[in-house]
Design a protein around this motif. Structure first.
Motif, PDB file in Angstrom:
ATOM      1  N   SER A   1     -34.925 -24.765  58.349  1.00 29.04           N
ATOM      2  CA  SER A   1     -35.972 -24.551  59.355  1.00 29.04           C
ATOM      3  C   SER A   1     -36.475 -23.119  59.324  1.00 29.04           C
ATOM      4  O   SER A   1     -37.688 -22.863  59.431  1.00 29.04           O
ATOM      5  CB  SER A   1     -35.431 -24.891  60.746  1.00 29.04           C
ATOM      6  N   ASP A   2     -35.550 -22.162  59.180  1.00 23.80           N
ATOM      7  CA  ASP A   2     -35.974 -20.762  59.070  1.00 23.80           C
ATOM      8  C   ASP A   2     -36.846 -20.553  57.842  1.00 23.80           C
ATOM      9  O   ASP A   2     -37.847 -19.822  57.896  1.00 23.80           O
ATOM     10  CB  ASP A   2     -34.745 -19.842  58.996  1.00 23.80           C
TER      11      ASP A   2
ATOM     12  N   VAL B   1     -25.748 -29.019  60.235  1.00 23.36           N
ATOM     13  CA  VAL B   1     -26.525 -28.196  61.161  1.00 23.36           C
ATOM     14  C   VAL B   1     -26.828 -26.845  60.544  1.00 23.36           C
ATOM     15  O   VAL B   1     -27.933 -26.303  60.686  1.00 23.36           O
ATOM     16  CB  VAL B   1     -25.766 -28.038  62.499  1.00 23.36           C
ATOM     17  N   THR B   2     -25.851 -26.264  59.825  1.00 19.33           N
ATOM     18  CA  THR B   2     -26.109 -24.997  59.145  1.00 19.33           C
ATOM     19  C   THR B   2     -27.248 -25.137  58.150  1.00 19.33           C
ATOM     20  O   THR B   2     -28.158 -24.294  58.090  1.00 19.33           O
ATOM     21  CB  THR B   2     -24.831 -24.527  58.420  1.00 19.33           C
ATOM     22  N   ALA B   3     -27.203 -26.201  57.361  1.00 16.46           N
ATOM     23  CA  ALA B   3     -28.269 -26.422  56.379  1.00 16.46           C
ATOM     24  C   ALA B   3     -29.625 -26.604  57.062  1.00 16.46           C
ATOM     25  O   ALA B   3     -30.645 -26.060  56.615  1.00 16.46           O
ATOM     26  CB  ALA B   3     -27.941 -27.634  55.518  1.00 16.46           C
TER      27      ALA B   3
ATOM     28  N   MET C   1     -31.786 -26.809  48.235  1.00 21.24           N
ATOM     29  CA  MET C   1     -32.978 -26.909  49.071  1.00 21.24           C
ATOM     30  C   MET C   1     -32.959 -25.904  50.215  1.00 21.24           C
ATOM     31  O   MET C   1     -33.999 -25.537  50.751  1.00 21.24           O
ATOM     32  CB  MET C   1     -33.099 -28.333  49.629  1.00 21.24           C
ATOM     33  N   SER C   2     -31.749 -25.458  50.582  1.00 24.94           N
ATOM     34  CA  SER C   2     -31.626 -24.453  51.634  1.00 24.94           C
ATOM     35  C   SER C   2     -31.797 -23.042  51.102  1.00 24.94           C
ATOM     36  O   SER C   2     -31.663 -22.076  51.852  1.00 24.94           O
ATOM     37  CB  SER C   2     -30.265 -24.570  52.311  1.00 24.94           C
ATOM     38  N   GLY C   3     -32.055 -22.923  49.795  1.00 24.33           N
ATOM     39  CA  GLY C   3     -32.278 -21.612  49.215  1.00 24.33           C
ATOM     40  C   GLY C   3     -31.051 -20.979  48.601  1.00 24.33           C
ATOM     41  O   GLY C   3     -31.109 -19.816  48.184  1.00 24.33           O
TER      42      GLY C   3
END
Length: 404
Positions: free
Chosen positions: A216-217, A209-211, A282-284
């Motif tokens: 999404s942000d 969920v954190t990822a 991928m989440s930065g």
């Protein structure tokens, strides 16, 4: 969603209990028949429970019937211990009062007393009081009929009967204590299993969920600044969701009411750490992944614990030190697997220092669960701020080769 713990189906519990009861009933019937047969062996006639010493009479149908009444009721000694003792006790009293020939069948009184002490559940005190009163009445009757026995003799015999009852009572107490120990052990095991499932859910849900939130942000930001990259970010969200569903399906498979565990090949393993690293990227999150030593297949517990250590550390890094450089090191040794996840940061930076402190607070439950998991494998996990800023998680997990 409510998780229901596996329970043995009622249709399975009932036959097992019925079968155990049937086996005990067969044993009781065999005991009654054997004692009945031995009661008519002449050489054993002087062995048994005898009191009174009244003038004997020759064998008669009545004496034979009283002998059978002292042995055959033992067929129900565990199912109806009070009734068994009542019939056997009355038959013994009449047998002694009439001066019937001595018989080995009088041993049935001892067996009935033991069974009442070991198997009677309700009205135990009332039954003991009734048996005591009945023996006192028998002693008075025998004395009136001219028995040569004295008060010490009656008291000695009563102590023997009481001792047999107490032996059965002690057996019953030990059985009750053992059943209570098993019940408490089952409760502890169930609580440990619930805690394990809670930790698994925390690791799976928190990480993915954190990822997904971070991705999404990022997609919202790219929608205005770089629309051509929005598709890649949304793809990352979709991939993360699929991974979360896969792990949740594995976890729920362990809780299936059939009692069958999910297959081990569906469990997250150390070999899939690269997927965690790719997901974080991928989440930065800039992540460097290094793996040293020769990889060897380990037991499911070791593989899963190592995977969760990396997962929790990367989750904390993405939550509380977003954008900070993170290094993941997995080193395979002969006796241990060493895992280290370090997030960089400058202690003088007003932004990174609070982030490091947040990691310590935010990762509390997850890291506590990981410490317990690693400790159960005789390993060690240490987590805390780095001297030069940032945060580090380090685990040493003993290797346990997978069983073929």
């Amino acid at each position: 969603m409510k998780l229901r713990w596996p329970r043995r189906p009622p249709l399975l519990r009932r036959p097992l209990g019925w079968l155990a009861g049937r086996q005990q009933s067969v044993k009781d019937v065999v005991l009654a028949l054997v004692l009945t047969a031995l009661a008519f062996v002449p050489t054993l006639s002087h062995v048994g429970a005898q009191i009174g010493d009244l003038p004997g009479h020759s064998s008669s149908p009545l004496s034979i019937g009283l002998t059978l009444a002292q042995t055959l009721p033992l067929a129900v000694r565990t199912r109806r211990p009070a009734a068994c003792l009542s019939v056997v006790g009355c038959a013994f009293a009449v047998h002694q009062a009439l001066g019937c020939p001595e018989t080995f069948g009088s041993v049935g009184l001892y067996a009935a007393l033991y069974s009442a002490g070991a198997h009677q559940v309700s009205f135990r005190r009332a039954l003991a009081a009734a048996a005591s009163v009945g023996y006192a009445v028998l002693a008075v009757v025998l004395h009136r009929l001219g028995s040569p026995e004295r008060i010490p003799d009656y008291l000695a015999f009563s102590l023997v009967l009481a001792g047999v009852w107490l032996v059965g009572n002690g057996v019953r107490r030990r059985r009750a204590e053992e059943a209570e120990r098993r019940r408490l052990a089952a409760e502890v095991a169930a609580a440990a299993e619930r805690a394990r499932i809670a930790r698994e859910l925390h690791d799976v849900v928190t990480h993915h969920v954190t990822a997904m939130v971070i991705q999404s942000d990022a997609a919202q930001f790219l929608l205005t600044s770089a629309p051509e990259r929005t598709g890649d970010s949304l793809t990352a969200v979709s991939d993360t969701g699929r991974r979360a569903l896969t792990e949740l399906r594995y976890l729920l498979g362990v809780l299936e009411a059939t009692g069958q565990s999910a297959s081990a090949d569906r469990a997250p393993t150390l070999g899939k750490v690269g997927d965690l690293v790719a997901q974080a990227r991928m989440s930065g999150q800039p992540v460097e992944f290094t793996e040293r030593g020769e990889w060897r297949a380990q037991s499911v517990d070791v593989e899963l614990a190592a995977y969760r250590v990396v997962q929790e550390a990367l989750t904390n890094a993405m939550k509380y030190a977003a954008g900070q450089r993170t290094k993941v090191l997995v080193q395979h040794g002969d006796a241990h697997i060493e895992i280290e996840v370090a997030t960089e940061g400058s202690a003088s930076s007003p932004e990174s220092a609070p982030a490091a402190r947040k990691v310590g607070r935010g990762g509390g439950r997850g890291l506590t669960g990981l410490r317990e998991r690693v400790r159960m494998l005789d390993g060690e996990l240490v987590a805390g701020p780095r001297p030069d800023g940032g945060f580090r998680v380090r685990a040493m997990i003993p290797t346990q080769p997978a069983q073929e």
